[in-house]
Motif scaffolding. Structure first.
Motif, PDB file in Angstrom:
ATOM      1  N   LEU A  28      75.754  -6.502  80.925  1.00  0.00           N
ATOM      2  CA  LEU A  28      76.138  -7.568  81.791  1.00  0.00           C
ATOM      3  C   LEU A  28      75.209  -8.340  80.518  1.00  0.00           C
ATOM      4  O   LEU A  28      74.350  -8.003  79.540  1.00  0.00           O
ATOM      5  CB  LEU A  28      75.518  -8.086  82.960  1.00  0.00           C
ATOM      6  CG  LEU A  28      75.909  -7.884  84.331  1.00  0.00           C
ATOM      7  CD1 LEU A  28      75.387  -8.661  85.626  1.00  0.00           C
ATOM      8  CD2 LEU A  28      77.524  -8.128  83.839  1.00  0.00           C
ATOM      9  N   LEU A  29      76.344  -9.363  79.980  1.00  0.00           N
ATOM     10  CA  LEU A  29      75.955 -10.074  78.633  1.00  0.00           C
ATOM     11  C   LEU A  29      75.395 -11.404  79.154  1.00  0.00           C
ATOM     12  O   LEU A  29      76.299 -11.954  80.003  1.00  0.00           O
ATOM     13  CB  LEU A  29      76.128  -9.812  77.574  1.00  0.00           C
ATOM     14  CG  LEU A  29      75.995  -8.608  76.980  1.00  0.00           C
ATOM     15  CD1 LEU A  29      77.238  -7.506  76.225  1.00  0.00           C
ATOM     16  CD2 LEU A  29      74.628  -8.121  76.263  1.00  0.00           C
ATOM     17  N   GLN A  30      74.920 -12.742  78.706  1.00  0.00           N
ATOM     18  CA  GLN A  30      75.210 -14.214  78.465  1.00  0.00           C
ATOM     19  C   GLN A  30      74.644 -14.415  77.217  1.00  0.00           C
ATOM     20  O   GLN A  30      74.383 -14.011  76.576  1.00  0.00           O
ATOM     21  CB  GLN A  30      74.090 -14.161  79.755  1.00  0.00           C
ATOM     22  CG  GLN A  30      73.933 -14.137  81.029  1.00  0.00           C
ATOM     23  CD  GLN A  30      73.317 -13.137  81.020  1.00  0.00           C
ATOM     24  OE1 GLN A  30      72.496 -12.876  80.218  1.00  0.00           O
ATOM     25  NE2 GLN A  30      73.285 -11.802  81.623  1.00  0.00           N
ATOM     26  N   ASN A  31      74.952 -15.571  77.186  1.00  0.00           N
ATOM     27  CA  ASN A  31      74.688 -16.358  75.308  1.00  0.00           C
ATOM     28  C   ASN A  31      73.385 -16.434  75.660  1.00  0.00           C
ATOM     29  O   ASN A  31      73.564 -17.720  74.999  1.00  0.00           O
ATOM     30  CB  ASN A  31      75.543 -17.815  75.154  1.00  0.00           C
ATOM     31  CG  ASN A  31      76.495 -17.021  75.008  1.00  0.00           C
ATOM     32  OD1 ASN A  31      76.921 -15.586  73.857  1.00  0.00           O
ATOM     33  ND2 ASN A  31      77.699 -17.861  74.524  1.00  0.00           N
ATOM     34  N   GLU A  32      72.308 -15.884  76.148  1.00  0.00           N
ATOM     35  CA  GLU A  32      70.472 -17.021  76.247  1.00  0.00           C
ATOM     36  C   GLU A  32      69.653 -15.645  75.256  1.00  0.00           C
ATOM     37  O   GLU A  32      68.966 -15.837  75.865  1.00  0.00           O
ATOM     38  CB  GLU A  32      70.297 -17.257  77.140  1.00  0.00           C
ATOM     39  CG  GLU A  32      71.469 -18.533  78.052  1.00  0.00           C
ATOM     40  CD  GLU A  32      70.819 -18.858  79.479  1.00  0.00           C
ATOM     41  OE1 GLU A  32      71.173 -19.787  79.852  1.00  0.00           O
ATOM     42  OE2 GLU A  32      69.587 -18.466  80.498  1.00  0.00           O
ATOM     43  N   THR A  33      69.973 -14.354  74.914  1.00  0.00           N
ATOM     44  CA  THR A  33      69.450 -13.616  74.715  1.00  0.00           C
ATOM     45  C   THR A  33      70.047 -13.108  73.515  1.00  0.00           C
ATOM     46  O   THR A  33      70.924 -13.523  72.418  1.00  0.00           O
ATOM     47  CB  THR A  33      68.917 -12.620  75.285  1.00  0.00           C
ATOM     48  OG1 THR A  33      70.610 -11.537  75.006  1.00  0.00           O
ATOM     49  CG2 THR A  33      68.710 -12.241  76.706  1.00  0.00           C
ATOM     50  N   ALA A  34      69.081 -12.990  71.979  1.00  0.00           N
ATOM     51  CA  ALA A  34      69.576 -11.743  71.143  1.00  0.00           C
ATOM     52  C   ALA A  34      70.310 -10.990  71.657  1.00  0.00           C
ATOM     53  O   ALA A  34      69.911  -9.856  73.033  1.00  0.00           O
ATOM     54  CB  ALA A  34      68.430 -11.655  69.762  1.00  0.00           C
ATOM     55  N   HIS A  35      70.755 -10.842  70.187  1.00  0.00           N
ATOM     56  CA  HIS A  35      71.390  -9.075  69.872  1.00  0.00           C
ATOM     57  C   HIS A  35      72.389  -8.701  70.498  1.00  0.00           C
ATOM     58  O   HIS A  35      72.780  -8.080  71.759  1.00  0.00           O
ATOM     59  CB  HIS A  35      70.059  -8.148  70.482  1.00  0.00           C
ATOM     60  CG  HIS A  35      69.094  -8.140  68.983  1.00  0.00           C
ATOM     61  ND1 HIS A  35      69.498  -7.905  67.838  1.00  0.00           N
ATOM     62  CD2 HIS A  35      68.254  -8.327  69.487  1.00  0.00           C
ATOM     63  CE1 HIS A  35      68.111  -8.660  66.750  1.00  0.00           C
ATOM     64  NE2 HIS A  35      67.255  -8.223  68.338  1.00  0.00           N
ATOM     65  N   GLN A  36      73.348  -9.990  71.121  1.00  0.00           N
ATOM     66  CA  GLN A  36      74.846  -9.903  72.930  1.00  0.00           C
ATOM     67  C   GLN A  36      75.559  -8.836  71.945  1.00  0.00           C
ATOM     68  O   GLN A  36      75.962  -8.083  71.977  1.00  0.00           O
ATOM     69  CB  GLN A  36      74.813 -10.886  72.711  1.00  0.00           C
ATOM     70  CG  GLN A  36      73.825 -11.994  73.105  1.00  0.00           C
ATOM     71  CD  GLN A  36      74.455 -13.585  73.061  1.00  0.00           C
ATOM     72  OE1 GLN A  36      75.642 -13.377  72.926  1.00  0.00           O
ATOM     73  NE2 GLN A  36      73.347 -14.955  73.266  1.00  0.00           N
ATOM     74  N   ALA A  37      76.332  -9.326  70.038  1.00  0.00           N
ATOM     75  CA  ALA A  37      77.297  -8.303  69.920  1.00  0.00           C
ATOM     76  C   ALA A  37      76.856  -7.059  69.632  1.00  0.00           C
ATOM     77  O   ALA A  37      77.692  -6.308  69.852  1.00  0.00           O
ATOM     78  CB  ALA A  37      77.458  -8.831  68.798  1.00  0.00           C
ATOM     79  N   GLU A  38      75.435  -6.962  69.081  1.00  0.00           N
ATOM     80  CA  GLU A  38      75.551  -4.987  68.938  1.00  0.00           C
ATOM     81  C   GLU A  38      75.066  -4.185  69.764  1.00  0.00           C
ATOM     82  O   GLU A  38      75.367  -3.044  70.057  1.00  0.00           O
ATOM     83  CB  GLU A  38      73.621  -5.432  67.970  1.00  0.00           C
ATOM     84  CG  GLU A  38      73.725  -6.039  66.909  1.00  0.00           C
ATOM     85  CD  GLU A  38      73.372  -7.293  66.707  1.00  0.00           C
ATOM     86  OE1 GLU A  38      73.410  -7.850  68.111  1.00  0.00           O
ATOM     87  OE2 GLU A  38      72.662  -7.515  66.021  1.00  0.00           O
ATOM     88  N   ALA A  39      74.720  -5.449  71.937  1.00  0.00           N
ATOM     89  CA  ALA A  39      74.510  -4.423  73.067  1.00  0.00           C
ATOM     90  C   ALA A  39      75.650  -4.385  73.201  1.00  0.00           C
ATOM     91  O   ALA A  39      76.127  -3.221  73.115  1.00  0.00           O
ATOM     92  CB  ALA A  39      73.720  -5.726  73.457  1.00  0.00           C
ATOM     93  N   ALA A  40      76.983  -5.145  73.320  1.00  0.00           N
ATOM     94  CA  ALA A  40      77.968  -5.151  73.556  1.00  0.00           C
ATOM     95  C   ALA A  40      79.022  -3.694  72.719  1.00  0.00           C
ATOM     96  O   ALA A  40      79.636  -2.757  73.042  1.00  0.00           O
ATOM     97  CB  ALA A  40      78.951  -5.606  73.943  1.00  0.00           C
ATOM     98  N   ALA A  41      78.703  -3.517  71.245  1.00  0.00           N
ATOM     99  CA  ALA A  41      79.268  -2.599  70.813  1.00  0.00           C
ATOM    100  C   ALA A  41      79.138  -0.868  71.059  1.00  0.00           C
ATOM    101  O   ALA A  41      79.318  -0.279  71.024  1.00  0.00           O
ATOM    102  CB  ALA A  41      78.879  -2.828  69.307  1.00  0.00           C
ATOM    103  N   LEU A  42      77.440  -0.682  71.469  1.00  0.00           N
ATOM    104  CA  LEU A  42      77.006   0.016  71.990  1.00  0.00           C
ATOM    105  C   LEU A  42      77.241   0.210  73.403  1.00  0.00           C
ATOM    106  O   LEU A  42      77.246   1.673  73.391  1.00  0.00           O
ATOM    107  CB  LEU A  42      75.338   0.248  71.552  1.00  0.00           C
ATOM    108  CG  LEU A  42      74.509   1.186  72.392  1.00  0.00           C
ATOM    109  CD1 LEU A  42      74.212   2.176  72.358  1.00  0.00           C
ATOM    110  CD2 LEU A  42      72.820   1.032  71.765  1.00  0.00           C
ATOM    111  N   ALA A  43      77.297  -0.202  74.400  1.00  0.00           N
ATOM    112  CA  ALA A  43      77.821  -0.366  75.506  1.00  0.00           C
ATOM    113  C   ALA A  43      79.484   0.417  75.541  1.00  0.00           C
ATOM    114  O   ALA A  43      79.928   1.396  76.241  1.00  0.00           O
ATOM    115  CB  ALA A  43      77.622  -1.568  75.890  1.00  0.00           C
ATOM    116  N   ARG A  44      80.134  -0.246  74.412  1.00  0.00           N
ATOM    117  CA  ARG A  44      81.606   0.110  74.059  1.00  0.00           C
ATOM    118  C   ARG A  44      81.605   1.412  74.107  1.00  0.00           C
ATOM    119  O   ARG A  44      82.015   2.935  73.954  1.00  0.00           O
ATOM    120  CB  ARG A  44      82.207  -0.622  73.287  1.00  0.00           C
ATOM    121  CG  ARG A  44      82.678  -1.960  74.099  1.00  0.00           C
ATOM    122  CD  ARG A  44      83.296  -1.352  75.699  1.00  0.00           C
ATOM    123  NE  ARG A  44      84.379  -1.198  75.521  1.00  0.00           N
ATOM    124  CZ  ARG A  44      85.016  -0.513  76.811  1.00  0.00           C
ATOM    125  NH1 ARG A  44      84.110   0.243  77.657  1.00  0.00           N
ATOM    126  NH2 ARG A  44      86.113   0.586  76.647  1.00  0.00           N
TER     127      ARG A  44
END
Length: 289
Positions: free
Chosen positions: A132-148
């Motif tokens: 799960l992600l929201q626009n209230e933390t750092a590193h969202q794009a990097e986390a999503a890429a790692l998750a995929r």
């Protein structure tokens, strides 16, 4: 099956007001309370209360220990919440007599957490898990890429809305979750109709008008609105997102997930507060019955 939530943790300061303040207006509050909030904490609370195994990834300052304890009390795994030398995120929330709100947010520790924390938390994750992600933390794009890369489902709440943040993460999103206003903002910013936004799944919540889901292949499902007397709409969308994620994690099809999440959000708005006010699965099932 585990839901990993890279999510904000905020200390919410609630002010009950006769109406939302106008520019330049000084307004006396009718009451004041403090509670646990942040879109991330709300979604973790909702998913855990819905019965999912939830691992929260985030950060607080020295003033946020009680918030971490509150999450743990609902069954959330809090081992990957860092304690940083910076204030916790917090929100100033004005709620009027009709349950509508206006919020000022200070991000604090939510934007100071290191990527190494996310990397360590997802070390054991795989294709049966959800991020799960929201626009209230750092590193969202990097986390999503790692998750995929790990084959995980990625559910992204594009709120607070920011087109740059959405574009940075979109290619790795499995389920894009928006409310009606955010959906209009995204379509306008991208210059295309909502149905042309290229994501595997799109989830749009419309408050009292229900919610809808569609897949890239053209499948659709709709959740009918549930009539309730709303006293506080804060956290309703997060309740919906957390319950939807938990239902999908448990293997429920989109239509069933929408129905459960819609009932949970409807019950939530009949209560004052945020994470503390999110109902448990037993309460939601009793409400549906």
């Amino acid at each position: 099956m585990t839901i990993y939530n890279l999510g904000s943790i905020n200390i919410d300061h609630f002010y009950r007001v006769p109406h939302l303040p106008a520019p330049g207006e000084t307004l006396a509050a009718e009451s004041y309370t403090v509670g646990l909030g942040g879109k991330g904490a709300n979604q973790s609370a909702a998913a855990a209360k819905a019965g999912a195994r939830v691992v929260h990834i985030g950060a607080v300052g020295s003033d946020g220990t009680w918030a971490v304890d509150r999450l743990a009390g609902w069954g959330v795994d809090t081992r990957h919440i860092a304690r940083l030398d910076t204030p916790s995120g917090h929100a100033i929330i004005n709620v009027d007599a009709g349950g509508e709100n206006a919020i000022v947010l200070f991000p604090g520790a939510n934007w100071a957490l290191p990527f190494s924390l996310i990397d360590a938390a997802l070390a054991g994750a795989g294709p049966s898990d959800t991020l799960l992600l929201q626009n209230e933390t750092a590193h969202q794009a990097e986390a999503a890429a790692l998750a995929r890369e790990l084959g995980m489902r990625v559910i992204y709440s594009a709120a607070p809305f920011d087109i740059g943040a959405v574009q940075a993460v979109l290619e790795n999103v499995t389920v894009l979750a928006l409310n009606a206003v955010e959906a209009d903002q995204l379509a306008a910013a991208m210059g295309i109709g909502l149905d042309l936004i290229d994501v595997p799944e799109l989830l749009v919540t419309r408050g009292a008008e229900g919610a809808e889901w569609r897949s890239r292949e053209g499948d659709r499902a709709v959740a009918a609105p549930v009539k309730v007397h709303a006293v506080d709409t804060t956290g309703a969308g997060d309740t919906f997102a957390g319950y939807f994620a938990a239902a999908r994690d448990a293997g429920r099809p989109p239509a069933a997930a929408l129905s459960l999440a819609g009932a949970a959000a409807s019950l939530k708005v009949t209560r004052h507060g945020t994470a503390d006010a999110i109902p448990t699965l037993d309460e939601v099932e009793a409400f549906r019955a």
